[in-house]
Scaffold this active site. Structure first.
Site, mmCIF file in Angstrom:
data_model
loop_
_atom_site.group_PDB
_atom_site.id
_atom_site.type_symbol
_atom_site.label_atom_id
_atom_site.label_comp_id
_atom_site.label_asym_id
_atom_site.label_seq_id
_atom_site.Cartn_x
_atom_site.Cartn_y
_atom_site.Cartn_z
ATOM 1 N N SER A 261 -5.455 122.342 -26.729
ATOM 2 C CA SER A 261 -4.133 121.754 -26.962
ATOM 3 C C SER A 261 -3.799 121.486 -28.416
ATOM 4 O O SER A 261 -2.687 121.054 -28.726
ATOM 5 C CB SER A 261 -3.991 120.461 -26.159
ATOM 6 O OG SER A 261 -3.851 120.732 -24.784
ATOM 7 N N LYS B 232 -0.624 122.978 -29.715
ATOM 8 C CA LYS B 232 0.681 122.333 -29.579
ATOM 9 C C LYS B 232 1.235 121.849 -30.915
ATOM 10 O O LYS B 232 2.425 121.562 -31.028
ATOM 11 C CB LYS B 232 0.584 121.188 -28.570
ATOM 12 C CG LYS B 232 0.365 121.710 -27.139
ATOM 13 C CD LYS B 232 -0.027 120.634 -26.156
ATOM 14 C CE LYS B 232 -0.297 121.268 -24.780
ATOM 15 N NZ LYS B 232 -0.912 120.357 -23.826
ATOM 16 N N SER C 128 -0.114 115.042 -24.581
ATOM 17 C CA SER C 128 -0.499 116.450 -24.471
ATOM 18 C C SER C 128 -0.012 117.074 -23.165
ATOM 19 O O SER C 128 -0.729 117.838 -22.513
ATOM 20 C CB SER C 128 -2.022 116.605 -24.583
ATOM 21 O OG SER C 128 -2.373 117.939 -24.902
#
Length: 394
Positions: free
Chosen positions: A70, A73, A129
């Protein structure tokens, strides 16, 4: 993996507590006490950089490719912030976005057909997240095409000069060609940190996401970044967890006019990645300092006025500051040739570049400390003759 002994862990913890307490209250830190041969890190790779310039200061395997989870991101956010997308617009959640609710643990429970403000999708992507929110944001910014958005991510990676990063999806889910490195992730983060909204969101510990639909909802979300709660200088940034690569954390911290960003990738646990990130940031605070390398108004060069037989001082237009290690080699390099025929006081007449250990850290204009008029015909003629004679007999 870099493993530590129990004694080393205890020492690192005490150092973290000492530094964090001093930094939190604005007190002075004994740098000699903080200095180490290197931080204790339990991870596959790591790097720490000056937050302002993005210049890597210390690292271990910073260019080793690893699945990024993640932490991807951060690039999703950067592309969204740089796009023409209206973050105040309501985005309808697609079936594709909702599918992540059942397939990933990292989601906020979005429902197909309801709508969420794009700004809230960005917050849900960065703070808890939320993979479903991240996918919905990518769809929106990509004009309905996630594939188009991923192309934008890779284009941005190319613009940033990232040689070891490739995206195949916007969420960081493990795929064969979805990878990055510690040093590349710091470059992405440094670019994203230029946006006030990004810095604000990654520093939040919680938020409320509002949805509109058959039933309006308020979803309370909380950060996955434990460093924000336990390390006072921490200001962000983003966690990541991958089944094949382990735990990772991009972190940032600021105190005493110093600010750093760090990436720790491939740890075995949440505790290991958080503790290792503290150690890396403490190492930066203990071994580096922010210092002016060029001072505004100070003289850095002297040049002869054409055909006048006298010189003027050239002063720096701005201050150049950088994070440097004790004993670093600092060079100030003057750029530009002869002075122009005439100049006013304050005119730019050259460039001054500051270099630390062979790497450029900033450039500023050199300006004329005094004005002067162009030489007369007689002065030019006399000057040329004098120069010719000097060359002949010199």
């Amino acid at each position: 993996m870099y493993k530590t002994l129990d004694l080393a862990r205890a020492s690192a913890f005490l150092l973290t507590l000492t530094l964090a307490t001093a930094l939190a209250i604005g007190g002075a830190v004994d740098r000699a006490e903080a200095q180490q041969s290197g931080p204790e890190v339990e991870a596959q790779s790591w790097a720490v950089a000056d937050a302002g310039s993005g210049r890597v200061l210390a690292s271990e395997k910073p260019d080793e490719q690893i699945k990024m989870a993640s932490t991807a991101k951060v690039m999703t956010a950067l592309v969204a912030l740089e796009s023409d997308a209206d973050l105040d617009e309501q985005v309808v959640i697609s079936q594709g976005a909702e599918e992540y609710v059942g397939n990933t643990y990292s989601n906020i429970g979005l429902i197909s057909g309801e709508s969420v403000e794009a700004r809230d999708l960005l917050a849900a992507s960065l703070i808890p997240s939320g993979t479903d929110a991240d996918y919905a944001l990518a769809e929106y910014v990509g004009g309905g095409s996630v594939e188009q958005f991923v192309q934008q991510m890779n284009q941005k990676a190319e613009e940033l000069g990232l040689e070891n990063t490739n995206f195949t999806n916007p969420t960081g889910i493990d795929e064969e060609n979805n990878y990055s490195t510690a040093s590349d992730l710091l470059k992405i983060t440094s670019a994203a940190m230029e946006y006030d909204l990004f810095r604000k969101l990654v520093g939040q510990t919680q938020a409320t996401i509002e949805t509109k639909g058959m039933e309006d909802r308020e979803i309370q979300v909380y950060t996955t970044n434990e460093l924000l709660a336990q390390y006072p200088p921490a200001t962000g940034v983003k966690t990541g967890t991958s089944g094949s690569a382990g735990y990772m954390l991009i972190s940032s911290a600021e105190a005493q006019e110093e600010s750093y960003i760090a990436a720790v990738l491939g740890a075995d646990s949440q505790e290991a990645v958080t503790t290792s990130s503290e150690n890396v940031l403490n190492y930066a605070f203990g071994n580096f300092e922010q210092r002016p390398l060029v001072k505004e108004g100070q003289v850095y060069s002297e040049k002869e006025i054409p055909f006048r037989g006298r010189s003027i001082d050239l002063t720096a237009a701005d201050t150049i500051s950088s994070t440097v290690e004790e004993g670093a080699e600092v060079e100030r390099r003057v750029r530009g040739g002869e002075l122009p025929p005439s100049a006013k006081k304050g005119d730019e007449v050259g460039q001054l570049e500051a270099i630390v250990d062979g790497e450029s850290v900033g450039t500023t204009a050199l300006i004329a400390s005094k004005g002067y008029d162009e030489a007369s015909f007689w002065q030019k003629t006399t000057g040329r003759v004098t120069g010719w004679v000097g060359g002949l007999f010199g």
